[in-house]
Design an enzyme around this catalytic site. Sequence first.
Site, PDB file in Angstrom:
ATOM      1  N   MET A   1     -12.331   3.898   0.024  1.00  0.00           N
ATOM      2  CA  MET A   1     -12.968   4.122   1.329  1.00  0.00           C
ATOM      3  C   MET A   1     -13.701   5.448   1.238  1.00  0.00           C
ATOM      4  O   MET A   1     -13.270   6.474   1.775  1.00  0.00           O
ATOM      5  CB  MET A   1     -11.882   4.138   2.424  1.00  0.00           C
ATOM      6  CG  MET A   1     -11.350   2.749   2.714  1.00  0.00           C
ATOM      7  SD  MET A   1      -9.784   2.791   3.600  1.00  0.00           S
ATOM      8  CE  MET A   1      -8.643   2.845   2.221  1.00  0.00           C
TER       9      MET A   1
ATOM     10  N   HIS B   1      -8.642   0.766  -3.583  1.00  0.00           N
ATOM     11  CA  HIS B   1      -9.521   0.494  -2.437  1.00  0.00           C
ATOM     12  C   HIS B   1     -10.225   1.798  -2.087  1.00  0.00           C
ATOM     13  O   HIS B   1      -9.622   2.704  -1.524  1.00  0.00           O
ATOM     14  CB  HIS B   1      -8.628  -0.027  -1.290  1.00  0.00           C
ATOM     15  CG  HIS B   1      -9.355  -0.242  -0.002  1.00  0.00           C
ATOM     16  ND1 HIS B   1      -8.691  -0.433   1.195  1.00  0.00           N
ATOM     17  CD2 HIS B   1     -10.669  -0.307   0.291  1.00  0.00           C
ATOM     18  CE1 HIS B   1      -9.574  -0.605   2.163  1.00  0.00           C
ATOM     19  NE2 HIS B   1     -10.778  -0.522   1.643  1.00  0.00           N
TER      20      HIS B   1
ATOM     21  N   MET C   1      -9.238   7.684   0.446  1.00  0.00           N
ATOM     22  CA  MET C   1     -10.064   8.031   1.616  1.00  0.00           C
ATOM     23  C   MET C   1     -10.636   9.424   1.425  1.00  0.00           C
ATOM     24  O   MET C   1      -9.915  10.335   0.995  1.00  0.00           O
ATOM     25  CB  MET C   1      -9.210   8.005   2.884  1.00  0.00           C
ATOM     26  CG  MET C   1      -8.495   6.689   3.117  1.00  0.00           C
ATOM     27  SD  MET C   1      -7.653   6.693   4.701  1.00  0.00           S
ATOM     28  CE  MET C   1      -6.653   5.198   4.533  1.00  0.00           C
TER      29      MET C   1
ATOM     30  N   ASP D   1      -6.303  -6.912   4.406  1.00  0.00           N
ATOM     31  CA  ASP D   1      -5.710  -5.569   4.453  1.00  0.00           C
ATOM     32  C   ASP D   1      -5.668  -5.037   5.887  1.00  0.00           C
ATOM     33  O   ASP D   1      -6.711  -4.817   6.496  1.00  0.00           O
ATOM     34  CB  ASP D   1      -6.577  -4.646   3.575  1.00  0.00           C
ATOM     35  CG  ASP D   1      -6.028  -3.235   3.454  1.00  0.00           C
ATOM     36  OD1 ASP D   1      -4.928  -2.963   3.954  1.00  0.00           O
ATOM     37  OD2 ASP D   1      -6.729  -2.400   2.838  1.00  0.00           O
TER      38      ASP D   1
ATOM     39  N   HIS E   1      -1.384  -1.278  -4.160  1.00  0.00           N
ATOM     40  CA  HIS E   1      -2.641  -1.017  -3.441  1.00  0.00           C
ATOM     41  C   HIS E   1      -2.757   0.490  -3.167  1.00  0.00           C
ATOM     42  O   HIS E   1      -1.888   1.084  -2.535  1.00  0.00           O
ATOM     43  CB  HIS E   1      -2.630  -1.818  -2.135  1.00  0.00           C
ATOM     44  CG  HIS E   1      -3.911  -1.770  -1.369  1.00  0.00           C
ATOM     45  ND1 HIS E   1      -4.995  -2.572  -1.672  1.00  0.00           N
ATOM     46  CD2 HIS E   1      -4.287  -1.021  -0.305  1.00  0.00           C
ATOM     47  CE1 HIS E   1      -5.973  -2.323  -0.817  1.00  0.00           C
ATOM     48  NE2 HIS E   1      -5.576  -1.382   0.021  1.00  0.00           N
TER      49      HIS E   1
ATOM     50  N   ASP F   1      -4.931   3.385  -1.458  1.00  0.00           N
ATOM     51  CA  ASP F   1      -5.949   3.628  -0.430  1.00  0.00           C
ATOM     52  C   ASP F   1      -6.565   5.007  -0.599  1.00  0.00           C
ATOM     53  O   ASP F   1      -5.976   6.019  -0.214  1.00  0.00           O
ATOM     54  CB  ASP F   1      -5.305   3.509   0.961  1.00  0.00           C
ATOM     55  CG  ASP F   1      -5.105   2.054   1.347  1.00  0.00           C
ATOM     56  OD1 ASP F   1      -6.076   1.287   1.257  1.00  0.00           O
ATOM     57  OD2 ASP F   1      -3.977   1.692   1.727  1.00  0.00           O
TER      58      ASP F   1
ATOM     59  N   GLY G   1       1.412  -2.275   4.166  1.00  0.00           N
ATOM     60  CA  GLY G   1       1.879  -0.902   4.086  1.00  0.00           C
ATOM     61  C   GLY G   1       3.133  -0.730   4.914  1.00  0.00           C
ATOM     62  O   GLY G   1       4.258  -0.775   4.408  1.00  0.00           O
ATOM     63  N   SER G   2       2.949  -0.602   6.230  1.00  0.00           N
ATOM     64  CA  SER G   2       4.083  -0.355   7.133  1.00  0.00           C
ATOM     65  C   SER G   2       5.154  -1.428   7.017  1.00  0.00           C
ATOM     66  O   SER G   2       6.344  -1.116   7.018  1.00  0.00           O
ATOM     67  CB  SER G   2       3.618  -0.317   8.580  1.00  0.00           C
ATOM     68  OG  SER G   2       2.418   0.356   8.682  1.00  0.00           O
TER      69      SER G   2
ATOM     70  N   MET H   1     -11.151  -6.471   5.619  1.00  0.00           N
ATOM     71  CA  MET H   1     -10.324  -5.550   6.411  1.00  0.00           C
ATOM     72  C   MET H   1      -9.945  -6.237   7.715  1.00  0.00           C
ATOM     73  O   MET H   1     -10.796  -6.785   8.419  1.00  0.00           O
ATOM     74  CB  MET H   1     -11.108  -4.265   6.738  1.00  0.00           C
ATOM     75  CG  MET H   1     -11.338  -3.319   5.583  1.00  0.00           C
ATOM     76  SD  MET H   1      -9.861  -2.836   4.686  1.00  0.00           S
ATOM     77  CE  MET H   1      -8.910  -1.996   5.954  1.00  0.00           C
TER      78      MET H   1
ATOM     79  N   SER I   1       0.843  -1.194   0.000  1.00  0.00           N
ATOM     80  CA  SER I   1       0.000   0.000   0.000  1.00  0.00           C
ATOM     81  C   SER I   1       0.876   1.240   0.000  1.00  0.00           C
ATOM     82  O   SER I   1       1.692   1.420   0.909  1.00  0.00           O
ATOM     83  CB  SER I   1      -0.898   0.018   1.241  1.00  0.00           C
ATOM     84  OG  SER I   1      -1.435   1.318   1.379  1.00  0.00           O
TER      85      SER I   1
END
Length: 216
Positions: A68, A66, A37, A176, A33, A35, A198-199, A137, A8
């Site tokens: 959101m 994705h 938002m 995710d 990916h 994200d 991600g992290s 999720m 991500s």
Amino acid sequence: MEIKIAPSILASDFARVGETVKKLEECGADLIHCDVMDGNFVPPITFGAQMVKTIRPHTNLPLDCHLMVLHPETHIEDFARAGADNITVHAEACDIPALFQKIATYSVKKAAVINPETAVEKVFPAVEAGADMILLMSVHPGWGGQKFIPETLKKIELLRDFCIRCGKAELDIEVDGGITEENVKDVISAGANVIVAGSTVFKSKDMAETIRRLRG
Ligand code: DX5
Ligand code: ZN
């Protein structure tokens, strides 16, 4: 099943996003990916279709978007035109079969996602409506760097069983949030095959090695 790793870009430096996606491709990622938002469906705002358009020329990897967002139906065309390969919409935010019809008109892959507190059964109609992928999720959407919610494992198992019973044993199940080199094996054994990270990817010193290890 083939395990696919979807880093991500949420955890990356947005000022260098072109270089980042190129690097991820060299490091063995399978999908990028993205994200999205909107500050409404989830509190933070990240980026929209313009970002997808910006990174599109920098990688050949599929862009896994994705969304959101509230009213995802108003954004499908923009993401499709920007170069999205998958569009994932939340069952909490829309009528999945109607959205799938819309996404399919752009020849983009369609996916549905549910939040941690939503029962897994809520996503079964999406499987029957021809989903190319289901995302579960494993953290509350909105932020990277959270802890994996262990109850997700049971949901993955129930979803994989349902897919098998429907004759869709090979359907992509993506997970995710909070995935690490330690817990990824449980996620894969439960039946998932598309891993968002991600992290874990962006905090590592050697992204290629981390992506290799995340394959379980
Ligand atoms: C959370 C996002 C995730 C997030 C994952 O709302 O959907 O994709 O970037 O980040 P990590 O892997 O750090 O939990
Ligand atoms: Zn995500």
